[in-house]
Structures are given as C-alpha cells and as structure tokens.
Scaffold this motif. Sequence first.
Motif, PDB file in Angstrom:
ATOM      1  N   GLU A 191      23.161 -24.291 -16.481  1.00 41.84           N
ATOM      2  CA  GLU A 191      23.535 -25.891 -16.548  1.00 41.84           C
ATOM      3  C   GLU A 191      22.302 -26.511 -16.423  1.00 41.84           C
ATOM      4  OE1 GLU A 191      24.726 -27.411 -12.238  1.00 41.84           O
ATOM      5  OE2 GLU A 191      26.344 -26.234 -13.237  1.00 41.84           O
ATOM      6  N   TYR A 213      30.675 -23.649 -23.880  1.00 39.21           N
ATOM      7  CA  TYR A 213      29.882 -24.702 -23.417  1.00 39.21           C
ATOM      8  C   TYR A 213      30.980 -25.807 -22.758  1.00 39.21           C
ATOM      9  CZ  TYR A 213      32.601 -26.891 -26.999  1.00 39.21           C
ATOM     10  OH  TYR A 213      33.480 -27.478 -27.961  1.00 39.21           O
ATOM     11  N   ARG A 257      26.498 -23.886 -19.812  1.00 41.12           N
ATOM     12  CA  ARG A 257      26.779 -23.042 -20.955  1.00 41.12           C
ATOM     13  C   ARG A 257      26.643 -21.511 -20.560  1.00 41.12           C
ATOM     14  NH1 ARG A 257      21.318 -26.164 -21.843  1.00 41.12           N
ATOM     15  NH2 ARG A 257      20.131 -25.087 -20.314  1.00 41.12           N
TER      16      ARG A 257
END
Length: 262
Positions: free
Chosen positions: A27, A45, A70
Amino acid sequence: MLLPSCLEPLIISQVFWKQKKAFQLAEDRYAEWVLFAVTEGRFHYRIGEAEGEAGFGDLVICPPLMLFEREILEPLSFHFYRFEWNTQPESELPVVIPLMDRSRLASNYYYLERLSTQPADDVKLARTGHLLKDLWQMAMVEADQARAKHRGPIETDVCIESAARKISEHAFGRVVLKQLSEELGQSPVQFTRRFQAVYGQTPMDYLTSLRLHKAQTLLLETELTLEQIAEQCGYENGFYFSRMFNKKIKVSPSAYRKSHRI
C-alpha cells in the motif's frame, strides 16, 4: 460514467514495469495523481471505497494522498504515470476506467513500451505525456458514446463484471461462453446484449481482443512459430489464428512481426 470534458492530464513522470510479480509496497500514498495502465496480467486494488480487480484495458486512477492498496494476482506489466490535472476536478472521478478499443490501445501501449527503453529527456517526457492525453481522450470518447447510446451513464453490473473477469482468467484456454450465460440464468442472446451494454462489445469480441493482444506481444518478443503462438493464445491451430488475426488487425501475423520488430 461521467468524465468532465474540460479535464486534461499533465504528465509529471512515467515508468514502464514489465512482468512484475509483486509490489514492493502493498500500500502507498502519493503526493500527486497516479495512473496504472495495465498491459498484461491482473492485480487486486482498493482505493477508498472502490475495490476490485484490474487487467488489460483498465486505467486505474488514484487521487493524491489516498491510500492505494494493491496485490498482484498474475505477473503484471503496466505503465505507471504520475500526473496532475490542468484544472481541479469538480466531481469525484471513477477509480477504474475500462477502455474498449483494444486495437488502438495495443498500438498506444506498443509505442509507450518502446519509449520506455529510451534515455530520459524532455522529448521522451513530452511524447509519453502525449500518449497519456490520448488514453484520456479515448476514455472520454467512449464514455460519450455510451451515454448517447443509453441516454445516461451505464450502471454497474456486478454479474457481468464477474463474467468478464472469468473470461480474462481463462482467455487462453477453453472458454465456454454458453456456460457463462447459463450461470447468469440467461440465454446466450440475452447474455450478449447485457455484456455489450456494459463493455461496448460482445463477449466473443472481448475474448478475442485479449487473445490477440497476447499474440501481438508474442510475435514481437519471441521466436515462437504461429502454431505455438496459436496454442498459447487459446486457438486450435495456426491457420484459424492467422485468419482471426488478419481479420481484426488488418495484417497477417507474419507481416505484423516483420514490420513492427526492432
């Protein structure tokens, strides 16, 4: 999907990542707007309340200082842009924008990837910035066409989006579109109409675009024969693959390989 026509992205930087297997950071927050333009593979995501999977043809946009979580699901190739807008957006923008014109998109990505091998200078930055604007213009044109066709924004269809993900996941193997329609409890005709309403193309055209994009990559980056490429892209044989490639790309696979390789 409403995209303000007055907005124009202004490039700050651009990097191409190829076959990335994992993000260094699960992240992150960025000081600027960022965009992931996926050319191959898939990733999961989460940006604010938006969460999902993105693959080829998807533009994933994250506003400044917002947490971008992600995880790569399949080896990922993507163009990573940092940019700003020419004017402040007056409304919230979508996190993911799918582009439907896959032939034009593949062409843009081809030139972007070639530019990524050149030394960094003002000329390179200007050219990659031009292609960023072109991606945005494609998105706006497609959004305008969708609104004109449906007399309003296309509503999210979770079932169809799930079907599209299944097509993407199995695109290079055996894909039975009739089975997908049965899972939705619809006839093949109903499924096709519903899919086209969301993605602007039929399920078969969507599948074909994924296969031919991979074929273009293999033609340029490997020495595989047409039979081998056909097998890796989900086609029964080289003859059928060549016929489909010529029909959609308007040139034979051999001619494409010869004219585009460097």
